[in-house]
Design an enzyme around this catalytic site. Structure first.
Site, short mmCIF file in Angstrom:
data_model
loop_
_atom_site.label_atom_id
_atom_site.label_comp_id
_atom_site.label_asym_id
_atom_site.label_seq_id
_atom_site.Cartn_x
_atom_site.Cartn_y
_atom_site.Cartn_z
N LYS A 208 0.86 -1.18 0.00
CA LYS A 208 0.00 0.00 0.00
C LYS A 208 0.89 1.23 0.00
O LYS A 208 1.70 1.43 0.91
CB LYS A 208 -0.90 -0.01 1.24
N ARG A 218 -10.70 9.99 1.92
CA ARG A 218 -10.57 10.62 3.25
C ARG A 218 -11.68 11.62 3.49
O ARG A 218 -12.06 11.87 4.63
CB ARG A 218 -9.17 11.23 3.39
N GLU A 246 7.44 -6.54 1.15
CA GLU A 246 6.23 -6.41 1.98
C GLU A 246 5.31 -7.62 1.78
O GLU A 246 4.75 -8.16 2.74
CB GLU A 246 5.46 -5.13 1.63
N LYS A 261 -2.22 -1.49 -3.96
CA LYS A 261 -3.07 -0.31 -3.90
C LYS A 261 -2.24 0.96 -3.89
O LYS A 261 -1.27 1.00 -3.14
CB LYS A 261 -3.87 -0.39 -2.60
C1 PBG Z 1 -7.26 3.04 5.44
C2 PBG Z 1 -7.67 3.02 4.03
C3 PBG Z 1 -7.56 4.04 3.09
C4 PBG Z 1 -8.12 3.56 1.90
C5 PBG Z 1 -8.56 2.27 2.15
N1 PBG Z 1 -8.27 1.94 3.46
C6 PBG Z 1 -7.08 5.42 3.23
C7 PBG Z 1 -5.72 5.76 3.66
O1 PBG Z 1 -4.81 4.92 3.76
O2 PBG Z 1 -5.57 6.95 3.93
C8 PBG Z 1 -8.21 4.33 0.63
C9 PBG Z 1 -9.20 3.83 -0.36
C10 PBG Z 1 -9.48 4.76 -1.48
O3 PBG Z 1 -8.85 5.81 -1.67
O4 PBG Z 1 -10.41 4.44 -2.23
N2 PBG Z 1 -8.28 2.61 6.28
#
Ligand code: PBG
Length: 353
Positions: A208, A218, A246, A261
């Site tokens: 990630k 967010r 990772e 992601k």
């Molecule tokens: C963290 C999380 C995030 C996303 C999924 N799980 C946000 C972050 O890491 O700030 C982002 C998903 C998206 O942008 O569609 N709980």
């Protein structure tokens, strides 16, 4: 006469001999016959946001077509997904109260716990994946407990483990830790096993990246960090070898499958991971990727349908077996229309023969 797909020089004049690759692109039927990657609704996991309240369906400004839903709305949503052939959801919660300890994350009566129970009551076969992270539940918006102004890795682990157990107890089919703390997968695995949930798999967000493409998400869950950013735990966009490290660590700690992601700016990471690891690999086509397509389409600058389907097939072609995407419902509808159209065309040409 043709040999090896080449036109003999004597038949074509002196022009040249060349390979006719266009032969296999002449009709929709031929293109379909040789297509290497095809999308289906069964490839999609639909992310959903759940809020407190009743009869709530709040549009998310930066994600047109996406909503925050209250728990009572989920049955209808799930019916729609089922009718479209979409097999699963990924749940995110917006709790009534956020605090420093992220207590809403592991509350057995928490928003996602209730959402899981409602979906499972309504449609037990619908696959429910739950995100495991503290950022939606902390008042400061960080992914764990703070100590000395930064996320305290080791003090965050028990919180994540407790959250995963609580979600498994509520009936989640899969837990998906997205926090990027070191040691989380092993800690969560041990906690699930100890609590009698050894059958519940972990879908780890192993690779990630610290990405600006999470911006609209967010807004959707109000989880922007009050100060600083997530670069001390999420990955640097310049790295691909590190992503393999990772993934290897998470698999070793007990992850059953992994997520990469965001998706679109990281297709190379998906490809390398696909070649390196023999586990299912999912890609998360994140909020900012969705928002860009929607914004350009609203202005009439791109063809939303074609750009969306092209984007999703590219992610699958890169090596992702399943796609977590906000486009899931639209794409499933378009794919169904395409199939219906193809049948009509085939039927029409059959009657003309
Ligand atoms: C963290 C999380 C995030 C996303 C999924 N799980 C946000 C972050 O890491 O700030 C982002 C998903 C998206 O942008 O569609 N709980």
């Amino acid at each position: 006469m043709r040999r090896n797909g080449r036109e003999p020089v004597e038949e074509r004049g002196a022009s040249a001999t060349f390979k006719r690759t266009r032969r296999l692109r002449r009709s929709a039927a031929l293109r379909g016959l040789v297509r290497e990657t095809a999308l289906t609704a069964g490839d999609f996991i639909y992310p959903m946001f759940v809020v407190e309240g009743e009869r709530v369906r709040n549009p998310i400004g930066s994600m047109p077509g996406q909503f925050q839903h209250s728990v009572d709305q989920l049955g209808a949503e799930v019916d729609e997904l089922r009718s479209l052939g979409i097999p699963g959801v990924l749940l995110f919660g917006i709790p009534a109260v956020k605090d420093a300890a992220a207590s809403g994350a592991y509350d057995d009566e928490g928003i996602v716990q209730r959402a899981v129970r409602e979906i499972k009551r309504h449609d037990p076969a619908m696959l429910v994946i739950t995100d495991v992270c503290a950022c939606e539940y902390t008042d400061h918006g960080h992914c764990g407990v703070l100590g000395d102004g930064e996320v305290d890795n080791d003090r965050t682990l028990p919180l994540l483990a407790r959250t995963a157990v609580s979600l498994a107890a509520a009936g989640a089919d899969v837990v998906a830790p997205s926090d990027m703390m070191d040691g989380r997968v092993g800690t969560i695995r041990a906690a699930l096993d100890a609590a009698g949930f050894s059958v519940v798999p972990i879908l780890s967000y192993a690779a990630k990246y610290a990405s600006a493409f999470y911006g609209p998400f967010r807004e959707a869950v109000a989880s922007a960090p009050a100060f600083g950013d997530r670069r001390s735990h999420q990955m640097d966009p310049g790295n691909v070898r590190e992503a393999m490290t990772e993934i290897a660590i998470d698999l070793e700690e007990g992850a059953d499958f992994v997520i990469i992601k965001p998706a679109l700016a990281y297709l190379d990471v998906i490809r390398v991971a696909r070649e390196r690891f023999d586990v299912p690999i999912f890609a998360y086509n994140v909020s900012g990727e969705y928002a860009m397509v929607k914004a350009a389409a609203e202005r009439g600058w791109i063809d939303e349908r074609r750009v969306t389907l092209e984007t999703l097939i590219a992610i699958k072609r890169a090596g992702a077996g399943r796609l977590i995407t906000y486009h899931a419902k639209d794409a499933a509808r378009w794919l169904a229309e395409e199939r219906a159209m193809a049948h009509t065309l085939t039927a029409a040409s059959a009657t003309h023969d």
